[in-house]
Design an enzyme around this catalytic site. Structure first.
Site, mmCIF file in Angstrom:
data_model
loop_
_atom_site.group_PDB
_atom_site.id
_atom_site.type_symbol
_atom_site.label_atom_id
_atom_site.label_comp_id
_atom_site.label_asym_id
_atom_site.label_seq_id
_atom_site.Cartn_x
_atom_site.Cartn_y
_atom_site.Cartn_z
ATOM 1 N N MET A 79 0.821 -1.208 0.000
ATOM 2 C CA MET A 79 0.000 0.000 0.000
ATOM 3 C C MET A 79 0.861 1.266 0.000
ATOM 4 O O MET A 79 2.075 1.206 0.198
ATOM 5 C CB MET A 79 -0.913 0.005 1.231
ATOM 6 C CG MET A 79 -1.935 -1.125 1.256
ATOM 7 S SD MET A 79 -2.948 -1.121 2.744
ATOM 8 C CE MET A 79 -3.912 0.382 2.516
ATOM 9 N N HIS A 80 0.206 2.396 -0.231
ATOM 10 C CA HIS A 80 0.728 3.748 0.027
ATOM 11 C C HIS A 80 1.749 4.275 -0.985
ATOM 12 O O HIS A 80 2.052 5.469 -0.974
ATOM 13 C CB HIS A 80 1.358 3.848 1.427
ATOM 14 C CG HIS A 80 0.539 3.270 2.530
ATOM 15 N ND1 HIS A 80 -0.791 3.582 2.701
ATOM 16 C CD2 HIS A 80 0.855 2.384 3.510
ATOM 17 C CE1 HIS A 80 -1.250 2.927 3.768
ATOM 18 N NE2 HIS A 80 -0.277 2.195 4.272
ATOM 19 N N ASP A 238 -2.538 -4.939 0.322
ATOM 20 C CA ASP A 238 -2.010 -6.225 0.804
ATOM 21 C C ASP A 238 -2.610 -6.677 2.137
ATOM 22 O O ASP A 238 -2.891 -7.866 2.315
ATOM 23 C CB ASP A 238 -0.484 -6.207 0.872
ATOM 24 C CG ASP A 238 0.083 -5.075 1.702
ATOM 25 O OD1 ASP A 238 -0.694 -4.259 2.253
ATOM 26 O OD2 ASP A 238 1.320 -4.988 1.808
#
Length: 488
Positions: A79-80, A238
């Site tokens: 992520m991110h 995830d």
């Protein structure tokens, strides 16, 4: 035979699995790629390396099972991160990752424009250095010439979706970790973006995790041996995908998960968006259409791996054996696992780890024992914050650290919640494949898919209840360290 394919774009490599309709693994494959650290605190990867790994994994999977009909492909990933693409879909620069810390100034500036309580109310989280939104602000402020070339900013897994389908799309679980999504409305927060001088057109289309975002492009189909037009399903970030792979969802109330991987992650499903008012833990959308809390200890099994490298002359098994001989509390020795800063509940990237209480009595086994106890206590502190919003009746535990019965006994004592070790877990790639079962029409909905693919579980019966007695000492040391680093 019909099957589905799940992909998980991790930090160290891309994993792919093929599952049958009952969730049994038919094949798996993996391809790695480098991690770049151009400056202290920076972590990034080249999206072109991900594209290469994607082709390698798909070719490996289809070559091993030529007779299987893949009816859908599901996506998951770290992520991110921020993938900055020009109008032709070419990466403009390497992608800063989830653990990149270059955006400290930008995160502070965002909270000057939108005060933290308001930001938490709107997005479920404060401005976090690792999130995508501060990265976009960083590029605009520090590299305006590059920013002017940006047409779209994608999350890592959604870049794979773009390669496979040619479409710009994401879904709620991953988008809620950007810092730019109105979490209740499940829309990009245009008012927030305008306040920061950003256009919503930079971001991809939003939708559900199980929806089809496009069909496999003919050029990819020819290259990897799949059918052109095969549905590609949006998938999930995830952590949400891993939870789906375990069966942790709104359809199983009271059950959360704990991962003892490189980082330690506590995942608790929620029906309604209830953020921690101080933003000490994350609130994200879940892939099941509801929400979840996420508490993160950045260095869990990573702490043990770091310790193992210090003592290369002995095996990990020997180190754990020495730790078993040490009494609870390691004779007054505490370990604070802040080797890479800390997320929950401190949100302090500058925080660093320590052994505290060292004396002449301590030997190598004490150091190992303190690391195991310190990670367990860290997750215990995280859960103390989470339980005011939602309490678990049981946790499913996964990750490399779950292989240690000693560590699980300490973790169970710290959390004071029954633990169950999952058998046959394939992580986020499995969850992506299960979401693909819904999007690809194998099952009518996610509840049916989860019921058909549930993994076996084994109860963890050896639990050390005395671990809770160590929490006050741990928290006292953590407060001292936190104050020191915030002053410096």
């Amino acid at each position: 035979m019909k099957a589905v394919l799940g992909l998980d774009l991790g930090t160290s490599g891309l994993k792919g699995v093929i599952l049958d309709e009952r969730g049994q693994k038919l094949a798996d494959a993996r391809a790695g790629y480098p991690l770049r650290v151009p400056q202290p605190g920076w972590t990034e990867q080249d999206p072109r390396d991900w594209a290469k790994a994607l082709r390698e994994v798909l070719e490996a999977l289809t070559s091993r099972l030529p007779q299987v009909e893949v009816v859908a492909i599901g996506l998951s990933g770290q992520m991110h991160g921020a993938v900055f693409l020009d109008r032709e879909g070419e990466p403009i620069l390497p992608a800063p990752l989830w653990n990149d810390q270059r955006t400290v100034e930008e995160a502070r500036w965002i909270e000057e424009v939108i005060p933290r309580p308001e930001l938490i109310r709107r997005t479920g989280n404060p401005a976090i250095t690792g999130f995508q939104l501060p990265k976009i602000v960083w590029l605009k402020r520090k590299h305006p010439d590059l920013f002017r070339r940006v047409y779209k900013v994608l999350l890592p897994k959604d870049y794979l979706g773009f390669l496979l389908t040619g479409n710009w799309a994401t879904e709620y679980s991953d988008a809620s970790g950007t810092g730019a999504m109105a979490i209740r409305e499940r829309l990009w927060d245009e008012e927030l973006l305008r306040a920061l001088g950003l256009a919503v057109s930079l971001l991809p289309d939003l939708g559900e995790s199980h929806r089809v975002v496009g069909g496999l492009r003919p050029e990819w189909a020819r290259a990897v041996g799949l059918r052109a037009g095969t549905p590609v399903v949006a998938g999930a970030g995830d952590n949400a995908a891993a939870a789906i792979g375990l069966g942790v969802s709104r359809y199983r109330p009271g059950t959360g998960s704990v991962s003892l991987g490189t980082s330690g992650v506590i995942f608790l499903p929620l029906e309604a968006p209830l953020p921690d008012p101080e933003g000490r833990i994350h609130l994200f959308c879940h892939a099941d259409g509801a929400y979840h809390l996420l508490g993160v200890t950045l260095s869990a099994a990573g702490s043990l791996e770091w310790l193992r490298r210090i003592f290369p002359e002995v095996s990990l098994e020997e180190l754990l054996g020495e730790a078993e001989k040490v009494p609870l509390g390691a004779q007054g020795l505490y370990f604070l696992p802040f080797l890479a800063g800390e997320r929950s509940p401190y949100l302090e990237p500058a925080l660093r780890g320590a052994w505290l209480g060292l004396s002449l009595v301590h030997e190598r086994g004490h150091l190992v024992r303190a690391v195991l106890e310190g990670v367990a206590l860290s997750l215990g502190v995280v859960y103390e914050v989470m339980r005011s919003l939602s309490q678990a009746e049981a946790f499913l535990v996964t990750g490399g650290g779950s292989a240690s019965s000693l560590w699980l006994s300490l973790l169970g004592g710290a959390l004071q919640v029954p633990l169950y070790r999952v058998v046959g877990e394939e992580g986020a790639a499995r969850g992506a494949a299960i979401l693909a079962m819904v999007g690809g029409g194998v099952y009518p909905d996610l509840e049916a898919a989860l019921a058909a693919t549930r993994l076996p579980e084994v109860a963890v019966t050896e639990v050390n209840p005395g671990v809770r007695q160590l929490l006050p000492g741990y928290e006292a040391w953590a407060s001292i360290l936190l104050e020191r680093y915030r002053r410096s």
